[in-house]
Each structure stands twice: as C-alpha cells, then as structure tokens.
Design a protein around this motif. Structure first.
Motif, short mmCIF file in Angstrom:
data_model
loop_
_atom_site.label_atom_id
_atom_site.label_comp_id
_atom_site.label_asym_id
_atom_site.label_seq_id
_atom_site.Cartn_x
_atom_site.Cartn_y
_atom_site.Cartn_z
N LYS A 1 10.12 57.23 -70.25
CA LYS A 1 10.48 56.24 -71.36
C LYS A 1 11.91 55.43 -70.80
N ARG A 2 12.83 56.04 -70.44
CA ARG A 2 14.09 55.55 -70.20
C ARG A 2 13.85 54.64 -68.80
N ASP A 3 13.30 55.22 -67.97
CA ASP A 3 13.12 54.38 -66.53
C ASP A 3 12.34 53.03 -67.12
N LEU A 4 11.34 53.25 -67.80
CA LEU A 4 10.31 52.10 -67.92
C LEU A 4 11.08 51.19 -68.74
N THR A 5 11.78 51.54 -69.78
CA THR A 5 12.64 50.59 -70.82
C THR A 5 13.45 49.84 -69.96
N VAL A 6 14.15 50.43 -68.84
CA VAL A 6 15.05 49.60 -68.14
C VAL A 6 14.21 48.49 -67.29
N SER A 7 13.25 49.11 -66.55
CA SER A 7 12.59 48.22 -65.58
C SER A 7 11.78 47.14 -66.35
N VAL A 8 11.15 47.38 -67.56
CA VAL A 8 10.53 46.19 -68.43
C VAL A 8 11.60 45.29 -68.71
N ASP B 1 -0.28 60.20 -72.40
CA ASP B 1 -0.89 60.95 -71.08
C ASP B 1 -2.13 60.17 -70.86
N GLN B 2 -2.06 59.08 -70.39
CA GLN B 2 -3.30 58.32 -69.76
C GLN B 2 -3.85 58.86 -68.48
N THR B 3 -5.09 58.85 -68.31
CA THR B 3 -5.79 59.22 -67.08
C THR B 3 -6.48 57.97 -66.57
N SER B 4 -6.89 57.14 -67.25
CA SER B 4 -7.76 56.29 -66.76
C SER B 4 -6.87 54.83 -65.95
N ARG B 5 -5.82 54.76 -66.52
CA ARG B 5 -4.93 53.57 -66.03
C ARG B 5 -3.62 53.99 -65.99
N TRP B 6 -2.68 53.29 -65.31
CA TRP B 6 -1.17 53.64 -65.26
C TRP B 6 -0.50 52.86 -66.35
N GLY B 7 -1.07 51.71 -66.98
CA GLY B 7 -0.24 50.92 -67.76
C GLY B 7 -1.27 50.07 -68.68
N LEU C 1 3.37 47.51 -74.85
CA LEU C 1 3.19 48.09 -73.57
C LEU C 1 2.97 49.59 -73.50
N SER C 2 1.89 50.20 -72.87
CA SER C 2 1.76 51.58 -72.74
C SER C 2 1.82 52.06 -71.49
N PHE C 3 2.43 53.02 -71.04
CA PHE C 3 2.38 53.44 -69.73
C PHE C 3 2.07 55.10 -69.60
N SER C 4 1.75 55.44 -68.58
CA SER C 4 1.38 56.88 -68.19
C SER C 4 2.53 57.69 -67.98
N TRP C 5 3.02 58.73 -68.34
CA TRP C 5 4.46 59.78 -68.40
C TRP C 5 4.33 59.74 -66.69
N ARG C 6 3.38 59.87 -65.94
CA ARG C 6 3.30 60.34 -64.61
C ARG C 6 3.85 59.54 -63.68
N LEU C 7 4.29 58.45 -64.19
CA LEU C 7 4.71 57.31 -63.11
C LEU C 7 6.31 57.83 -62.75
N ASP D 1 8.32 50.61 -60.85
CA ASP D 1 8.75 49.16 -60.92
C ASP D 1 7.54 48.21 -61.09
N TYR D 2 6.54 48.60 -59.84
CA TYR D 2 5.59 47.46 -59.95
C TYR D 2 4.68 47.57 -61.33
N VAL D 3 4.30 48.81 -61.56
CA VAL D 3 3.50 49.00 -62.89
C VAL D 3 4.28 48.30 -63.88
N ALA D 4 5.56 48.58 -64.33
CA ALA D 4 6.38 47.60 -65.34
C ALA D 4 6.06 45.97 -65.03
N ALA D 5 6.36 45.59 -63.87
CA ALA D 5 6.21 44.30 -63.75
C ALA D 5 4.68 43.61 -63.85
#
Length: 257
Positions: free
Chosen positions: A147-154, A172-178, A186-192, A201-205
């Motif tokens: 959450k911290r990394d993606l907030t900065v990147s977004v 905890d998404q398995t079918s998509r990264w974001g 915006l929703s993201f997989s924690w595994r990023l 960064d790419y998925v955030a962009a």
C-alpha cells in the motif's frame, strides 16, 4: 456428484461447488457457464486449483465422471507447477525483487517487523511475536508495504495526467495485478511488493492511465508510454516471471487478506 480420488469418494452435492483433493494437494472448483458448449478442465497456476467448467444443462455427475477420466492429466499438471513457498521460519521469499530470508523469533516483547539488511548474505525479514500468528503478521506487513509503495507510485504517475484516484485498495488478487473502477478506485495485488520496483511502477502507471481511458486501445497505451516510457520491459517481466510470485504466501487454506 461423487468424485473418486484413489480409494476415496468425494461428494459434490448440488449446493457444493468446491472440495479439496488432499492427496494431490489441490482445490477442485465446479463452475457452470452460460457460454460453455462442452466440459472443460484446467489447472490454475496461480491458485493451484483444478477448475471444471460445464454448460448450464450439464449435471454434476457428468462433471465428476469427466474429472475422474482426466485425473492423471490433472496430477501431471499439478506436479509441473512450482512448489508453494509458505510463510514459515527459514523460508526464502523476494521483497522488492531482492531475495530475503524469513525469521520467526518468538519474541513476544515486540510486534514490530523489521528487516536486517546484511552487508553480506541474504537480508532477513524478522517477525517477532507468537510463532503461530507470525504468518498472518507477515502477510499484513506485506499488504502495508505494498500500500505504501503503490500510494507513492500512483501519485507520481497521476500528476502528469492531472488525475487522482478516489481510493487505493490492496487485495489478494489472483487473476489480475491491478484494476480500475468507473468511480476511479484502484485495486492492486499485494504480491507486487515482491517484484522489482520497476514492475510495481508499471502496474501503477497502467491503472492510472485507466482513469482517463477505460480500455486497452491505442490512446490508452500512448498514455502509459507517456508516463512510463520503459513499460514494455516490466510488462514482459510480469508475463514471464509474474506467475511465480503466487508461489509465496500463507499456507494453503489460510487467507491472505
């Protein structure tokens, strides 16, 4: 419906859609799909699940027979998957693309997870507290770090496009990264957070670009390239190495949420 697995029969009643075949270590999911014309069978690499899809008019007994007929194929596919790496003492896992060791200390005087960045050798994620709860504590830590990394990147990619996300959620998404909703959430997989930073960064962009273009047309990819010029490298990394990130997590049967 009864699925014969070795010498054991597993009942899938009309109300049950999921059972676990213990001796092959996989969950079996039975799904009805209005567009399905025949029974199909696949093994999910990310969730280590066996998925049987059947037409609406097909009864569950047929699904059981179909699965039994292909059980050797299922075992072969499961055996070809990379081994699951549960969060446990002594295990190894990547964090921001760097291999780390996991240490459960059992120290109950503190609950703060720390990282020992060693000068030589593998850095260590130190998880204190009751060892029984340590996997869940580590999972929560990784959710927070993501959450911290993606907030900065977004925020970084939203500025040049003059857009703003209404909410950022880690799942905890398995079918998509974001994903991006029509409301701008915006929703993201924690595994990023396990991947190298340029991949996160790419998925955030990618998802920030969806705030302007809710499709994958030429205009969308032009926006992605504008804010993340080297996105093709990260996209390829996810295609080739991304599925392996799903190896890591709590033991099977435990929620990562």
């Amino acid at each position: 419906m009864r699925i014969m697995n070795g010498h054991r029969a597993i009942d899938l009643s009309s109300k049950t859609r999921s059972v676990r075949l213990e001796d092959i270590g996989a969950q079996v999911e039975v799904r009805r799909h209005p567009g399905a014309r025949r029974l199909t069978l696949r093994v999910s690499r990310t969730r280590r699940a066996v998925i049987v899809t059947l037409p609406l008019q097909c009864d569950l007994d047929e699904a059981g027979t179909f699965l039994n007929r292909h059980i050797d194929w299922v075992r072969a596919r499961l055996d070809s998957l990379p081994n699951h790496v549960p969060f446990e003492h002594g295990a190894a896992m990547p964090l921001r693309g760097v291999p780390h060791a996991i240490t459960f200390t059992g120290n109950k005087r503190t609950r703060l997870i720390s990282i020992n960045a060693r000068q030589s050798g593998r850095p260590t994620i130190i998880v204190p507290g009751d060892e029984e709860c340590a996997p869940k504590r580590l999972t929560r830590f990784l959710f927070d770090e993501a959450k911290r990394d993606l907030t900065v990147s977004v925020a970084k990619y939203a500025r040049p496009l003059a857009v703003k996300a209404t909410r950022i959620a880690i799942r905890d998404q398995t079918s998509r990264w974001g994903s991006c909703s029509t409301t701008g959430a915006l929703s993201f997989s924690w595994r990023l957070v396990l991947a190298p930073p340029f991949v996160l960064d790419y998925v955030a962009a990618h998802e920030v670009a969806h705030l302007l273009e809710m499709n994958h047309g030429p205009n969308f990819w032009a926006l992605v390239k504008k804010i993340c010029p080297e996105f093709e490298t990260a996209k390829q990394w996810l295609q080739v190495l991304g599925p392996d990130l799903h190896r890591y997590g709590p033991a099977h049967g435990e929620s990562a949420a």
